[in-house]
Design an enzyme around this catalytic site. Structure first.
Site, PDB file in Angstrom:
ATOM      1  N   GLU A 145      32.654  33.903  60.889  1.00  9.15           N
ATOM      2  CA  GLU A 145      32.501  33.650  62.312  1.00  9.15           C
ATOM      3  C   GLU A 145      31.439  32.415  62.631  1.00  9.15           C
ATOM      4  OE1 GLU A 145      31.106  37.918  60.791  1.00  9.15           O
ATOM      5  OE2 GLU A 145      31.484  35.911  59.839  1.00  9.15           O
TER       6      GLU A 145
ATOM      7  N   CYS B 139      27.665  40.080  59.378  1.00  7.08           N
ATOM      8  CA  CYS B 139      26.332  40.358  58.754  1.00  7.08           C
ATOM      9  C   CYS B 139      25.133  40.507  59.617  1.00  7.08           C
ATOM     10  CB  CYS B 139      26.077  39.503  57.595  1.00  7.08           C
ATOM     11  SG  CYS B 139      25.859  37.625  58.319  1.00  7.08           S
TER      12      CYS B 139
ATOM     13  N   TRP C 157      57.599  34.639  24.744  1.00  7.11           N
ATOM     14  CA  TRP C 157      57.116  35.188  25.975  1.00  7.11           C
ATOM     15  C   TRP C 157      58.247  36.371  26.462  1.00  7.11           C
ATOM     16  CZ3 TRP C 157      52.658  33.577  27.735  1.00  7.11           C
ATOM     17  CH2 TRP C 157      51.954  32.560  27.306  1.00  7.11           C
TER      18      TRP C 157
ATOM     19  N   ARG D 288      44.635  35.929  37.932  1.00  5.94           N
ATOM     20  CA  ARG D 288      43.329  35.559  37.033  1.00  5.94           C
ATOM     21  C   ARG D 288      42.388  34.672  38.041  1.00  5.94           C
ATOM     22  NH1 ARG D 288      44.561  32.964  31.151  1.00  5.94           N
ATOM     23  NH2 ARG D 288      45.394  34.529  30.025  1.00  5.94           N
TER      24      ARG D 288
ATOM     25  N   THR E 122      42.848  40.220  20.392  1.00  7.91           N
ATOM     26  CA  THR E 122      43.624  39.249  21.057  1.00  7.91           C
ATOM     27  C   THR E 122      42.924  37.851  20.504  1.00  7.91           C
ATOM     28  OG1 THR E 122      44.151  40.641  23.006  1.00  7.91           O
ATOM     29  CG2 THR E 122      44.206  38.484  23.446  1.00  7.91           C
TER      30      THR E 122
ATOM     31  N   ASP F  89      45.862  35.513  18.858  1.00  2.00           N
ATOM     32  CA  ASP F  89      46.163  34.609  19.868  1.00  2.00           C
ATOM     33  C   ASP F  89      45.429  33.300  20.203  1.00  2.00           C
ATOM     34  OD1 ASP F  89      48.516  36.195  20.392  1.00  2.00           O
ATOM     35  OD2 ASP F  89      47.820  37.215  22.194  1.00  2.00           O
TER      36      ASP F  89
ATOM     37  N   LEU G 239      42.008  31.697  27.994  1.00  8.26           N
ATOM     38  CA  LEU G 239      41.813  32.620  29.004  1.00  8.26           C
ATOM     39  C   LEU G 239      41.242  31.950  30.350  1.00  8.26           C
ATOM     40  CD1 LEU G 239      39.182  35.120  27.273  1.00  8.26           C
ATOM     41  CD2 LEU G 239      41.673  35.451  27.591  1.00  8.26           C
TER      42      LEU G 239
END
Length: 383
Positions: A58, A84, A179, A193, A205, A209, A213
Protein backbone atom coordinates in the site's frame (compact mmCIF):
# COMPACT_ATOMS: atom_id res chain seq x y z
CA UNK A 1 -20.08 -6.28 0.15
CA UNK A 2 -18.83 -8.87 -2.38
CA UNK A 3 -18.45 -8.25 -6.10
CA UNK A 4 -18.69 -11.49 -8.05
CA UNK A 5 -20.67 -9.59 -10.74
CA UNK A 6 -18.18 -6.74 -11.18
CA UNK A 7 -15.59 -7.71 -13.83
CA UNK A 8 -13.62 -4.48 -13.33
CA UNK A 9 -12.89 -5.45 -9.74
CA UNK A 10 -11.66 -8.87 -10.86
CA UNK A 11 -9.46 -7.30 -13.55
CA UNK A 12 -7.76 -4.87 -11.18
CA UNK A 13 -7.40 -7.40 -8.38
CA UNK A 14 -5.67 -9.77 -10.78
CA UNK A 15 -3.29 -6.96 -11.64
CA UNK A 16 -2.59 -6.58 -7.92
CA UNK A 17 -2.04 -10.33 -7.67
CA UNK A 18 0.48 -10.18 -10.50
CA UNK A 19 2.37 -7.59 -8.46
CA UNK A 20 2.24 -9.88 -5.42
CA UNK A 21 3.60 -12.76 -7.48
CA UNK A 22 6.48 -10.56 -8.64
CA UNK A 23 7.90 -10.67 -5.09
CA UNK A 24 7.40 -14.41 -4.46
CA UNK A 25 11.05 -14.88 -3.50
CA UNK A 26 11.72 -11.84 -1.33
CA UNK A 27 9.11 -10.95 1.30
CA UNK A 28 9.29 -13.88 3.76
CA UNK A 29 8.43 -14.06 6.58
CA UNK A 30 6.01 -11.30 5.58
CA UNK A 31 3.20 -12.00 3.11
CA UNK A 32 3.43 -11.21 -0.61
CA UNK A 33 1.03 -8.35 -1.26
CA UNK A 34 0.19 -6.27 -4.31
CA UNK A 35 -1.75 -3.00 -4.46
CA UNK A 36 -3.20 -1.00 -7.35
CA UNK A 37 -4.92 2.41 -7.06
CA UNK A 38 -7.40 3.20 -9.84
CA UNK A 39 -9.66 6.04 -10.92
CA UNK A 40 -11.89 5.94 -14.03
CA UNK A 41 -10.04 2.93 -15.43
CA UNK A 42 -6.61 4.54 -15.06
CA UNK A 43 -3.81 3.39 -12.73
CA UNK A 44 -2.76 6.15 -10.34
CA UNK A 45 -0.17 4.09 -8.51
CA UNK A 46 0.82 0.50 -7.81
CA UNK A 47 3.35 -1.47 -5.82
CA UNK A 48 4.30 -4.70 -4.07
CA UNK A 49 5.64 -5.47 -0.62
CA UNK A 50 9.42 -5.10 -0.29
CA UNK A 51 11.82 -7.33 1.70
CA UNK A 52 11.42 -7.28 5.51
CA UNK A 53 11.89 -3.79 6.87
CA UNK A 54 10.92 -2.20 3.56
CA UNK A 55 7.58 -0.58 2.69
CA UNK A 56 4.46 -2.67 2.23
CA UNK A 57 2.44 -2.75 -0.98
CA UNK A 58 0.00 0.00 0.00
CA UNK A 59 2.83 2.39 0.85
CA UNK A 60 4.60 1.60 -2.43
CA UNK A 61 1.41 2.26 -4.38
CA UNK A 62 0.73 5.54 -2.57
CA UNK A 63 4.31 6.71 -3.17
CA UNK A 64 3.98 5.73 -6.82
CA UNK A 65 0.82 7.83 -7.08
CA UNK A 66 2.61 10.75 -5.43
CA UNK A 67 5.49 10.44 -7.90
CA UNK A 68 2.96 10.56 -10.75
CA UNK A 69 1.32 13.59 -9.10
CA UNK A 70 -1.96 11.67 -9.06
CA UNK A 71 -4.26 12.54 -6.11
CA UNK A 72 -5.69 9.39 -4.50
CA UNK A 73 -8.64 10.96 -2.69
CA UNK A 74 -11.88 9.48 -4.01
CA UNK A 75 -10.11 6.68 -5.94
CA UNK A 76 -10.40 2.89 -5.52
CA UNK A 77 -7.60 0.87 -3.97
CA UNK A 78 -7.19 -2.85 -4.71
CA UNK A 79 -5.07 -4.83 -2.27
CA UNK A 80 -4.55 -8.60 -2.13
CA UNK A 81 -4.46 -8.81 1.69
CA UNK A 82 -6.14 -6.80 4.41
CA UNK A 83 -4.04 -3.70 5.24
CA UNK A 84 -2.07 -4.13 8.45
CA UNK A 85 -3.18 -2.18 11.49
CA UNK A 86 -0.23 -2.67 13.85
CA UNK A 87 3.33 -1.46 14.28
CA UNK A 88 5.97 -3.96 13.24
CA UNK A 89 9.15 -3.10 11.37
CA UNK A 90 7.01 -0.46 9.64
CA UNK A 91 4.02 1.68 10.75
CA UNK A 92 0.44 0.46 10.12
CA UNK A 93 -0.50 0.63 6.43
CA UNK A 94 -4.10 1.43 7.33
CA UNK A 95 -2.98 4.81 8.73
CA UNK A 96 -1.52 5.78 5.35
CA UNK A 97 -4.62 4.54 3.53
CA UNK A 98 -6.89 6.58 5.79
CA UNK A 99 -4.76 9.68 5.24
CA UNK A 100 -5.01 9.23 1.46
CA UNK A 101 -8.86 9.15 1.63
CA UNK A 102 -9.78 6.69 -1.11
CA UNK A 103 -13.52 6.33 -1.64
CA UNK A 104 -13.32 2.55 -1.77
CA UNK A 105 -10.93 -0.24 -0.79
CA UNK A 106 -11.26 -3.70 -2.37
CA UNK A 107 -9.58 -6.55 -0.47
CA UNK A 108 -9.10 -10.16 -1.60
CA UNK A 109 -8.61 -11.92 1.76
CA UNK A 110 -8.28 -11.14 5.44
CA UNK A 111 -5.06 -11.26 7.43
CA UNK A 112 -5.32 -13.89 10.22
CA UNK A 113 -2.41 -12.33 12.09
CA UNK A 114 -3.92 -11.75 15.56
CA UNK A 115 -2.57 -8.19 15.42
CA UNK A 116 -4.70 -7.50 12.33
CA UNK A 117 -7.57 -10.01 11.88
CA UNK A 118 -10.27 -7.61 10.67
CA UNK A 119 -9.10 -4.53 12.56
CA UNK A 120 -7.72 -2.85 9.44
CA UNK A 121 -11.03 -3.13 7.62
CA UNK A 122 -12.96 -2.03 10.70
CA UNK A 123 -10.96 1.20 10.81
CA UNK A 124 -11.57 1.86 7.11
CA UNK A 125 -15.31 1.34 7.49
CA UNK A 126 -15.41 3.50 10.61
CA UNK A 127 -13.90 6.31 8.54
CA UNK A 128 -16.69 6.03 5.98
CA UNK A 129 -14.64 4.27 3.31
CA UNK A 130 -16.56 1.66 1.31
CA UNK A 131 -14.96 -1.77 1.74
CA UNK A 132 -15.45 -4.69 -0.65
CA UNK A 133 -14.09 -8.13 0.23
CA UNK A 134 -13.56 -11.54 -1.29
CA UNK A 135 -12.52 -10.58 -4.83
CA UNK A 136 -10.21 -13.31 -6.25
CA UNK A 137 -9.95 -14.80 -2.76
CA UNK A 138 -8.85 -18.26 -3.90
CA UNK A 139 -6.04 -16.82 -6.04
CA UNK A 140 -4.89 -14.53 -3.24
CA UNK A 141 -4.79 -17.44 -0.78
CA UNK A 142 -2.65 -19.46 -3.19
CA UNK A 143 -0.03 -16.67 -3.27
CA UNK A 144 0.21 -16.61 0.54
CA UNK A 145 -0.74 -20.12 1.65
CA UNK A 146 2.39 -20.35 3.81
CA UNK A 147 1.86 -17.09 5.66
CA UNK A 148 -1.84 -17.84 6.17
CA UNK A 149 -1.06 -21.35 7.39
CA UNK A 150 1.55 -20.14 9.86
CA UNK A 151 -0.71 -17.45 11.27
CA UNK A 152 -3.85 -19.59 11.49
CA UNK A 153 -2.53 -23.13 12.18
CA UNK A 154 0.87 -22.53 13.71
CA UNK A 155 2.31 -24.63 10.88
CA UNK A 156 4.04 -23.84 7.58
CA UNK A 157 2.51 -24.85 4.25
CA UNK A 158 4.40 -27.96 3.14
CA UNK A 159 4.63 -29.26 -0.40
CA UNK A 160 6.49 -32.38 -1.42
CA UNK A 161 8.20 -32.43 -4.81
CA UNK A 162 8.61 -35.79 -6.54
CA UNK A 163 9.72 -36.87 -10.01
CA UNK A 164 8.61 -40.22 -11.34
CA UNK A 165 7.85 -42.39 -14.33
CA UNK A 166 4.31 -43.08 -15.50
CA UNK A 167 4.28 -46.20 -13.33
CA UNK A 168 5.25 -44.20 -10.25
CA UNK A 169 8.93 -45.14 -10.04
CA UNK A 170 11.44 -42.56 -8.82
CA UNK A 171 14.76 -44.41 -9.12
CA UNK A 172 16.28 -47.64 -10.32
CA UNK A 173 17.17 -50.22 -7.70
CA UNK A 174 20.83 -49.27 -8.08
CA UNK A 175 19.87 -45.74 -6.98
CA UNK A 176 20.13 -44.05 -10.38
CA UNK A 177 17.50 -41.29 -10.72
CA UNK A 178 19.20 -38.51 -12.72
CA UNK A 179 17.41 -37.61 -14.78
CA UNK A 180 13.93 -39.11 -15.05
CA UNK A 181 12.41 -35.78 -16.10
CA UNK A 182 13.72 -33.19 -18.57
CA UNK A 183 15.31 -29.77 -18.22
CA UNK A 184 12.01 -27.83 -18.24
CA UNK A 185 10.60 -29.85 -15.35
CA UNK A 186 13.81 -29.49 -13.36
CA UNK A 187 13.81 -25.71 -13.86
CA UNK A 188 10.21 -25.56 -12.69
CA UNK A 189 11.18 -27.52 -9.59
CA UNK A 190 13.86 -24.94 -8.85
CA UNK A 191 11.23 -22.20 -9.13
CA UNK A 192 9.34 -23.92 -6.32
CA UNK A 193 12.54 -24.23 -4.33
CA UNK A 194 13.14 -20.51 -4.79
CA UNK A 195 9.72 -19.47 -3.49
CA UNK A 196 10.06 -21.62 -0.36
CA UNK A 197 11.66 -20.60 2.92
CA UNK A 198 13.55 -23.87 3.30
CA UNK A 199 14.41 -26.97 1.24
CA UNK A 200 14.10 -30.11 3.36
CA UNK A 201 15.59 -33.54 2.65
CA UNK A 202 16.52 -36.68 4.50
CA UNK A 203 19.78 -38.32 5.43
CA UNK A 204 19.27 -41.05 2.83
CA UNK A 205 19.30 -38.47 0.05
CA UNK A 206 22.39 -36.80 1.50
CA UNK A 207 24.24 -40.12 1.59
CA UNK A 208 23.14 -41.18 -1.89
CA UNK A 209 23.29 -37.90 -3.85
CA UNK A 210 25.36 -35.47 -1.73
CA UNK A 211 23.00 -32.67 -2.90
CA UNK A 212 23.62 -28.93 -2.76
CA UNK A 213 19.93 -28.15 -2.00
CA UNK A 214 20.23 -24.69 -3.51
CA UNK A 215 18.42 -22.91 -6.34
CA UNK A 216 20.29 -23.15 -9.63
CA UNK A 217 17.67 -23.40 -12.36
CA UNK A 218 16.13 -19.95 -12.02
CA UNK A 219 17.44 -16.51 -11.02
CA UNK A 220 16.65 -15.59 -7.44
CA UNK A 221 17.72 -12.68 -5.21
CA UNK A 222 17.90 -14.97 -2.18
CA UNK A 223 18.48 -18.65 -1.50
CA UNK A 224 16.11 -20.62 0.75
CA UNK A 225 17.68 -22.20 3.78
CA UNK A 226 18.54 -25.89 3.82
CA UNK A 227 17.40 -28.55 6.27
CA UNK A 228 18.13 -32.24 6.78
CA UNK A 229 16.28 -34.84 8.85
CA UNK A 230 19.15 -36.86 10.33
CA UNK A 231 17.83 -38.88 13.25
CA UNK A 232 21.14 -40.56 14.11
CA UNK A 233 23.26 -37.47 13.42
CA UNK A 234 25.32 -39.26 10.79
CA UNK A 235 25.83 -36.39 8.37
CA UNK A 236 29.34 -35.99 7.00
CA UNK A 237 31.03 -32.78 7.96
CA UNK A 238 32.28 -32.59 4.38
CA UNK A 239 28.84 -32.78 2.75
CA UNK A 240 28.41 -30.45 -0.22
CA UNK A 241 25.44 -28.67 1.32
CA UNK A 242 27.82 -27.04 3.82
CA UNK A 243 28.76 -24.22 1.47
CA UNK A 244 28.51 -21.31 3.90
CA UNK A 245 24.72 -20.96 3.72
CA UNK A 246 22.71 -21.81 6.81
CA UNK A 247 21.87 -25.50 7.23
CA UNK A 248 19.45 -26.81 9.85
CA UNK A 249 19.94 -30.40 11.00
CA UNK A 250 17.10 -32.11 12.86
CA UNK A 251 18.27 -35.05 14.90
CA UNK A 252 17.23 -37.40 17.68
CA UNK A 253 20.79 -37.86 19.00
CA UNK A 254 22.83 -35.12 20.61
CA UNK A 255 26.56 -34.79 20.05
CA UNK A 256 27.78 -31.46 21.41
CA UNK A 257 31.29 -31.74 19.91
CA UNK A 258 30.02 -32.46 16.39
CA UNK A 259 27.35 -29.77 16.70
CA UNK A 260 30.05 -27.25 17.66
CA UNK A 261 32.19 -28.19 14.65
CA UNK A 262 29.19 -27.90 12.34
CA UNK A 263 28.32 -24.52 13.85
CA UNK A 264 31.58 -23.29 12.31
CA UNK A 265 30.07 -24.28 8.94
CA UNK A 266 26.92 -22.23 9.67
CA UNK A 267 24.92 -25.33 10.66
CA UNK A 268 22.30 -25.27 13.38
CA UNK A 269 21.54 -28.57 15.11
CA UNK A 270 18.02 -29.01 16.53
CA UNK A 271 17.34 -32.07 18.68
CA UNK A 272 13.72 -33.25 18.36
CA UNK A 273 13.67 -36.92 19.36
CA UNK A 274 10.53 -38.85 18.51
CA UNK A 275 9.02 -41.85 20.23
CA UNK A 276 11.01 -44.39 18.21
CA UNK A 277 14.78 -44.54 18.79
CA UNK A 278 16.76 -42.57 16.22
CA UNK A 279 13.64 -40.93 14.80
CA UNK A 280 12.90 -37.21 14.61
CA UNK A 281 9.50 -35.96 15.79
CA UNK A 282 8.25 -34.73 12.42
CA UNK A 283 5.13 -32.83 13.60
CA UNK A 284 7.29 -31.08 16.21
CA UNK A 285 9.72 -30.16 13.42
CA UNK A 286 6.92 -28.47 11.49
CA UNK A 287 5.85 -26.55 14.57
CA UNK A 288 9.47 -25.49 15.03
CA UNK A 289 9.56 -24.16 11.47
CA UNK A 290 6.47 -22.04 12.14
CA UNK A 291 7.84 -20.71 15.41
CA UNK A 292 10.98 -19.70 13.54
CA UNK A 293 8.81 -17.85 10.96
CA UNK A 294 9.19 -20.26 8.05
CA UNK A 295 6.13 -19.89 5.83
CA UNK A 296 6.69 -22.57 3.18
CA UNK A 297 8.64 -25.83 3.30
CA UNK A 298 9.77 -27.52 0.07
CA UNK A 299 10.43 -31.24 0.56
CA UNK A 300 12.68 -33.21 -1.79
CA UNK A 301 13.43 -36.53 -0.14
CA UNK A 302 13.58 -40.26 -0.67
CA UNK A 303 10.72 -42.69 -0.27
CA UNK A 304 11.39 -43.25 3.43
CA UNK A 305 11.17 -39.67 4.69
CA UNK A 306 8.48 -38.79 2.13
CA UNK A 307 6.32 -41.62 3.41
CA UNK A 308 6.98 -40.71 7.03
CA UNK A 309 5.95 -37.09 6.44
CA UNK A 310 2.74 -38.17 4.70
CA UNK A 311 1.93 -40.69 7.45
CA UNK A 312 2.49 -38.01 10.10
CA UNK A 313 0.07 -35.62 8.35
CA UNK A 314 2.84 -33.11 7.60
CA UNK A 315 2.32 -32.73 3.82
CA UNK A 316 -0.27 -30.27 2.53
CA UNK A 317 0.43 -30.42 -1.20
CA UNK A 318 2.05 -32.74 -3.75
CA UNK A 319 4.15 -31.40 -6.60
CA UNK A 320 4.56 -34.36 -8.92
CA UNK A 321 6.55 -34.36 -12.16
CA UNK A 322 5.72 -37.30 -14.44
CA UNK A 323 7.95 -38.38 -17.31
CA UNK A 324 6.49 -40.35 -20.27
CA UNK A 325 8.54 -43.45 -19.50
CA UNK A 326 7.98 -46.81 -17.78
CA UNK A 327 10.68 -48.11 -15.43
CA UNK A 328 9.09 -51.36 -14.30
CA UNK A 329 10.61 -53.00 -11.23
CA UNK A 330 12.21 -49.95 -9.61
CA UNK A 331 11.99 -47.86 -6.44
CA UNK A 332 8.71 -46.10 -5.65
CA UNK A 333 8.10 -42.49 -4.67
CA UNK A 334 6.71 -42.95 -1.18
CA UNK A 335 7.10 -45.76 1.34
CA UNK A 336 3.87 -46.15 3.32
CA UNK A 337 2.44 -48.92 5.48
CA UNK A 338 0.36 -51.56 3.70
CA UNK A 339 -3.37 -50.79 3.77
CA UNK A 340 -6.16 -53.27 4.32
CA UNK A 341 -8.93 -50.92 3.14
CA UNK A 342 -9.07 -48.10 0.60
CA UNK A 343 -10.89 -45.94 3.13
CA UNK A 344 -7.59 -45.61 5.01
CA UNK A 345 -5.77 -44.08 2.03
CA UNK A 346 -4.63 -40.45 2.13
CA UNK A 347 -6.81 -38.56 -0.33
CA UNK A 348 -5.80 -35.49 -2.32
CA UNK A 349 -7.56 -33.17 -4.73
CA UNK A 350 -6.01 -32.31 -8.10
CA UNK A 351 -5.72 -28.56 -8.55
CA UNK A 352 -3.48 -28.12 -11.58
CA UNK A 353 -1.86 -29.92 -14.50
CA UNK A 354 0.74 -28.39 -16.79
CA UNK A 355 2.95 -29.67 -19.58
CA UNK A 356 6.65 -28.89 -19.18
CA UNK A 357 8.59 -30.00 -22.21
CA UNK A 358 7.96 -33.73 -22.57
CA UNK A 359 6.82 -34.05 -18.95
CA UNK A 360 3.71 -33.25 -16.92
CA UNK A 361 3.47 -31.45 -13.59
CA UNK A 362 0.53 -32.40 -11.38
CA UNK A 363 -0.41 -30.56 -8.21
CA UNK A 364 -2.72 -31.98 -5.56
CA UNK A 365 -3.75 -30.70 -2.12
CA UNK A 366 -5.25 -32.11 1.04
CA UNK A 367 -8.72 -30.63 0.47
CA UNK A 368 -9.79 -30.30 4.11
CA UNK A 369 -6.69 -28.30 5.03
CA UNK A 370 -7.21 -25.91 2.13
CA UNK A 371 -10.84 -25.35 3.10
CA UNK A 372 -9.75 -24.51 6.64
CA UNK A 373 -7.36 -21.85 5.35
CA UNK A 374 -10.04 -20.43 3.04
CA UNK A 375 -12.45 -20.14 5.96
CA UNK A 376 -9.81 -18.44 8.07
CA UNK A 377 -9.24 -15.61 5.56
CA UNK A 378 -12.88 -15.13 4.57
CA UNK A 379 -14.14 -11.68 5.58
CA UNK A 380 -17.67 -10.60 6.44
CA UNK A 381 -19.31 -8.57 3.69
CA UNK A 382 -20.47 -6.04 6.25
CA UNK A 383 -19.25 -5.15 9.71
Amino acid sequence: MTTESLPDDIFWMRRALTLAESVLFTTAPNPRVGCVIVRDGRVLGEGATQPPGGPHAEIRALRDAQARQAPVEGATMYVTLEPCSHFGRTPPCVDAVLAAKPARVVVAIGDPNPLVNGQGLARLRAAGIEVTVGVCAEEALAVNAGFISRMSRGLPWVWMKMAASLDGRSALHNGMSQWITGAEARADGHHWRARSCVVLTGMGTVLKDDPQLNVRGVPTPRQPRKAVVDGRFEISEDARLFDGAEVIIFTAREDADKAARLADKNARVVALPGQAPGRVDLPAMMRWFAQEQFNEVHVEAGAGLSGALVAAGCVDELLLYLAPVLLGDAAGMVRLPMLEHLDAAQRYEFIDAARLGADMRLRARVPGTWRQLAQRVALPAQA
